[in-house]
Design an enzyme around this catalytic site. Sequence first.
Site, PDB file in Angstrom:
ATOM      1  N   ASN A  55       0.891  -1.220   0.118  1.00 12.76           N
ATOM      2  CA  ASN A  55       0.031   0.041  -0.018  1.00 12.76           C
ATOM      3  C   ASN A  55       0.909   1.142  -0.159  1.00 12.76           C
ATOM      4  OD1 ASN A  55      -1.847   2.146   0.483  1.00 12.76           O
ATOM      5  ND2 ASN A  55      -2.397   1.434   2.647  1.00 12.76           N
ATOM      6  N   TRP A  56       1.056   1.701  -1.309  1.00 15.65           N
ATOM      7  CA  TRP A  56       1.969   2.954  -1.247  1.00 15.65           C
ATOM      8  C   TRP A  56       1.345   4.255  -0.767  1.00 15.65           C
ATOM      9  CZ3 TRP A  56       4.059   2.137  -6.760  1.00 15.65           C
ATOM     10  CH2 TRP A  56       4.946   1.019  -6.837  1.00 15.65           C
ATOM     11  N   LYS A  57       0.190   4.168  -0.384  1.00 13.18           N
ATOM     12  CA  LYS A  57      -0.453   5.623   0.143  1.00 13.18           C
ATOM     13  C   LYS A  57      -0.224   6.686  -0.504  1.00 13.18           C
ATOM     14  CE  LYS A  57      -0.177   3.308   4.823  1.00 13.18           C
ATOM     15  NZ  LYS A  57       0.068   3.373   5.928  1.00 13.18           N
TER      16      LYS A  57
ATOM     17  N   HIS B  98      -9.349   1.290   4.423  1.00 12.32           N
ATOM     18  CA  HIS B  98      -7.915   1.629   5.311  1.00 12.32           C
ATOM     19  C   HIS B  98      -8.406   2.485   6.432  1.00 12.32           C
ATOM     20  CE1 HIS B  98      -3.999   2.408   6.363  1.00 12.32           C
ATOM     21  NE2 HIS B  98      -3.664   1.539   5.781  1.00 12.32           N
TER      22      HIS B  98
ATOM     23  N   GLU C 286      -6.725   4.622   7.578  1.00 11.56           N
ATOM     24  CA  GLU C 286      -6.335   6.118   7.470  1.00 11.56           C
ATOM     25  C   GLU C 286      -7.615   6.731   6.695  1.00 11.56           C
ATOM     26  OE1 GLU C 286      -2.769   5.719   5.490  1.00 11.56           O
ATOM     27  OE2 GLU C 286      -1.714   5.087   7.230  1.00 11.56           O
TER      28      GLU C 286
ATOM     29  N   GLU D 190      -5.625  -5.038  10.324  1.00 12.08           N
ATOM     30  CA  GLU D 190      -4.529  -3.964  10.764  1.00 12.08           C
ATOM     31  C   GLU D 190      -4.813  -3.297  11.831  1.00 12.08           C
ATOM     32  OE1 GLU D 190      -2.308  -2.733   6.893  1.00 12.08           O
ATOM     33  OE2 GLU D 190      -4.345  -1.534   6.922  1.00 12.08           O
TER      34      GLU D 190
ATOM     35  N   GLY E 232       2.536   2.243  10.817  1.00  8.85           N
ATOM     36  CA  GLY E 232       3.529   3.243  10.459  1.00  8.85           C
ATOM     37  C   GLY E 232       4.119   3.526  11.854  1.00  8.85           C
TER      38      GLY E 232
ATOM     39  N   SER F  27       3.310  -2.304  10.214  1.00  7.68           N
ATOM     40  CA  SER F  27       4.878  -2.439  10.429  1.00  7.68           C
ATOM     41  C   SER F  27       5.514  -3.849  10.073  1.00  7.68           C
ATOM     42  CB  SER F  27       5.199  -2.087  11.839  1.00  7.68           C
ATOM     43  OG  SER F  27       4.763  -0.876  12.300  1.00  7.68           O
TER      44      SER F  27
ATOM     45  N   GLY G 149       2.989  -1.188   4.304  1.00  2.83           N
ATOM     46  CA  GLY G 149       2.753   0.279   3.799  1.00  2.83           C
ATOM     47  C   GLY G 149       4.392   0.651   3.711  1.00  2.83           C
ATOM     48  N   GLY G 150       4.901   1.230   4.794  1.00  6.30           N
ATOM     49  CA  GLY G 150       6.420   1.722   4.529  1.00  6.30           C
ATOM     50  C   GLY G 150       7.441   0.800   4.070  1.00  6.30           C
TER      51      GLY G 150
HETATM   52  P1  PGA Z   1       2.891   0.260   7.696  1.00  7.55           P
HETATM   53  O1  PGA Z   1       1.329   0.376   7.243  1.00  7.55           O
HETATM   54  O2  PGA Z   1       3.451  -1.219   6.939  1.00  7.55           O
HETATM   55  O3  PGA Z   1       3.657   1.270   7.111  1.00  7.55           O
HETATM   56  O4  PGA Z   1       2.747   0.097   9.000  1.00  7.55           O
HETATM   57  C1  PGA Z   1       0.673  -0.467   6.767  1.00  7.55           C
HETATM   58  C2  PGA Z   1      -0.817  -0.116   6.089  1.00  7.55           C
HETATM   59  O5  PGA Z   1      -1.255   0.865   6.354  1.00  7.55           O
HETATM   60  O6  PGA Z   1      -1.251  -1.016   5.472  1.00  7.55           O
END
Ligand code: PGA
Length: 248
Positions: free
Chosen positions: A9-11, A94, A96, A166, A172, A212, A233-234
Amino acid sequence: MRKKIIAGNWKMNKNATEAVEFINELKAKDLNKEVDVVVCPTFVCLPQAVEAAKGSAVKVGAQNIHWADNGAFTGEISGEMLKNIGVEYVIIGHSERRQYFGETDETVNNRLKAALKYDLKPIVCVGELLEEREAGITNKVLDTQVRGALKDIAANDVANLVVAYEPVWAIGTGKTASSEDANDACKFIRETIKALYNEEVANKVRIQYGGSVKASNANELFNTTDIDGGLVGGASLKLDDFTNIVNY
Ligand code: PGA
């Protein structure tokens, strides 16, 4: 046996040039064939990302979808539009989106219906806040989110679904859930789906862990009974890290 699925997930990261470069480099890697590999760039990168990934093991997903086919919804993108450019997956709900953009279980359900209507493969996100975990109501939260997301969704659609567990406090933050806690939550989600549908559907649905995920913890997380891969994500923004996660 459920095939593992690892999605990046590149956001709101990477422009179209960077997205294409990343996909070109990723598809040239020797990727684990036992795993479905997905990258989810921003909307503006999708046409070029789909083109770059064409014919390779790398699949492309969007990060959101509107529930209407078209109309007066400024700034939104429909399932019909995603399908038209060859997008295969879509992330829905998600945390966010829930936190910053007013996403609710009801809108998640509407978006899921739109994704299914256009034959997109949904990745539906659920997960508890830190306060909820500390209050001991994680399962209650997951139960409500799963039931809300799956309202009026047919069994065969659920069987082909991907759910991403999640925990919001792990996203994050560098704080990963222990593989035991993550597996317990995924198992609970599977039990919920079994109660709503049946054992066959519950055994088919793929449940990812997200929060994470790194190359250093992927192996432990993915070698559990109920975690069928990860939503990353990251660590999905860096080619070597993401490749190592896919090849966990
Ligand atoms: P993260 O994000 O791996 O940076 O914790 C995961 C996500 O939001 O899907």
